[in-house]
Design an enzyme around this catalytic site. Structure first.
Site, mmCIF file in Angstrom:
data_model
loop_
_atom_site.group_PDB
_atom_site.id
_atom_site.type_symbol
_atom_site.label_atom_id
_atom_site.label_comp_id
_atom_site.label_asym_id
_atom_site.label_seq_id
_atom_site.Cartn_x
_atom_site.Cartn_y
_atom_site.Cartn_z
ATOM 1 N N CYS A 127 0.936 -1.056 -0.014
ATOM 2 C CA CYS A 127 0.051 -0.054 0.027
ATOM 3 C C CYS A 127 1.033 1.188 -0.122
ATOM 4 C CB CYS A 127 -0.794 0.009 1.334
ATOM 5 S SG CYS A 127 -1.907 1.539 1.584
ATOM 6 N N CYS A 182 -0.975 3.332 -6.566
ATOM 7 C CA CYS A 182 -1.807 2.790 -5.635
ATOM 8 C C CYS A 182 -2.077 1.464 -6.079
ATOM 9 C CB CYS A 182 -3.086 3.541 -5.301
ATOM 10 S SG CYS A 182 -4.492 2.539 -4.668
HETATM 11 N N1 DGL Z 1 -3.978 0.574 -1.996
HETATM 12 C C1 DGL Z 1 -3.851 1.736 -1.224
HETATM 13 C C2 DGL Z 1 -2.265 2.271 -1.859
HETATM 14 O O1 DGL Z 1 -1.573 1.708 -2.256
HETATM 15 C C3 DGL Z 1 -4.811 2.914 -1.090
HETATM 16 C C4 DGL Z 1 -6.292 2.643 -0.844
HETATM 17 C C5 DGL Z 1 -6.782 3.522 0.127
HETATM 18 O O2 DGL Z 1 -6.802 4.880 0.116
HETATM 19 O O3 DGL Z 1 -6.919 2.954 1.378
HETATM 20 O O4 DGL Z 1 -2.041 3.428 -1.787
#
Ligand code: DGL
Length: 268
Positions: free
Chosen positions: A73, A188
């Site tokens: 993330c 993301c």
């Molecule tokens: N999957 C997360 C990232 O790589 C973001 C998603 C969220 O906003 O929680 O930033």
């Protein structure tokens, strides 16, 4: 530590990294943790999210004793990876941060867009990457409030509103003195799941950089230094909300994960 590899995200986006790591390191045991009770991370205030993550990881590390923690993330890594390393010095953390360096090396037009959550585009970490690796490029930071949630819906229901996707990605496409954006960094981990839709609605063709494979390679190289982790136990997905409905179970099964019951959730 001798436990599983813990792959972490706020939702299902980290599965884009897990699927790559599985190919490279199929003998490991995986526990995928989605902090869906706190999703989306992109809109959290920084100090509160950092506190939340440090507390949550205290519980996750005690519960799972992971051999490696992969923070799949960007929003979490750009905020808290240094603080997590400091708080848990015995752990091996691999983070996921915007692929600004490869984008700067590859662009021909010199115009690159970084598509991320509002949290990631605000981070000092992201600004520092641009200063250190992309000072000869024009970098357009695009913070999207809705794309991660659109990706969650798409993963669950198989449907996404293409006009809504276009509205989120359109600010990436800019033209300066006859030169146009030629690379969009998917900063993301949710976004690779929508990349075909993005390609379809994009104003013009660009390269979309998904760093999942590179992150998986980094994790694999660290895992290769240790003993094998296969224990014969099933790979599982843990949702911090404790919710485990049928569509979620179906989705996780497609990634080789069984959804764990509430007992697997810290502080449940
Ligand atoms: N999957 C997360 C990232 O790589 C973001 C998603 C969220 O906003 O929680 O930033």
């Amino acid at each position: 530590m001798s436990g599983p590899v813990l792959v972490f995200d706020s939702g299902v986006g980290g599965l884009s990294v897990l699927r790559e790591l599985r190919v490279l390191a199929p003998d490991q045991r995986y526990v995928y943790v989605a902090d869906d009770a706190a999703f989306p991370y992109g809109n959290w205030e920084e100090a509160a999210l950092k506190r939340h993550m440090i507390a949550l990881f205290g519980e996750l590390i005690a519960r799972w004793q992971p051999r490696l923690v992969l923070i799949a993330c960007n929003t979490a890594s750009t905020l808290a990876i240094d603080a997590l390393r400091k708080a848990y010095p015995g752990e091996t953390f691999v983070g996921t941060v915007p692929a600004i360096k490869p984008a700067a090396e590859r662009t021909r037009s010199g115009i690159v867009a970084v598509l991320a959550t509002p949290g990631t585009v605000k981070r000092q970490y992201t600004r520092d990457l641009i200063r250190d690796y992309a000072d000869t490029c024009h970098v357009r930071l695009v913070g999207s409030s809705n794309l991660a949630a659109l990706a969650e819906t798409y993963m669950r229901d198989g449907f996404v509103d293409e006009a809504a996707v276009l509205a989120e990605i359109e600010p990436c496409f800019i033209e300066i003195d006859g030169r146009r954006t030629d690379i969009v960094v998917l900063a993301c981990t949710h976004y690779p799941f929508l990349v075909n839709r993005m390609r379809k609605v994009a104003p013009w063709p660009v390269d979309w950089i998904d760093p999942a494979e590179a992150i998986a390679r980094r994790a694999q190289s660290l895992l290769a230094q240790g003993a094998r982790g296969g224990t014969g136990e099933a790979d599982i997905a843990v949702f911090t909300s404790g919710r485990a409905d049928a569509s979620r179970g179906h989705l996780m099964k497609g990634f080789g994960l069984a959804v764990a019951g509430a007992g697997a959730t810290p502080a449940a």
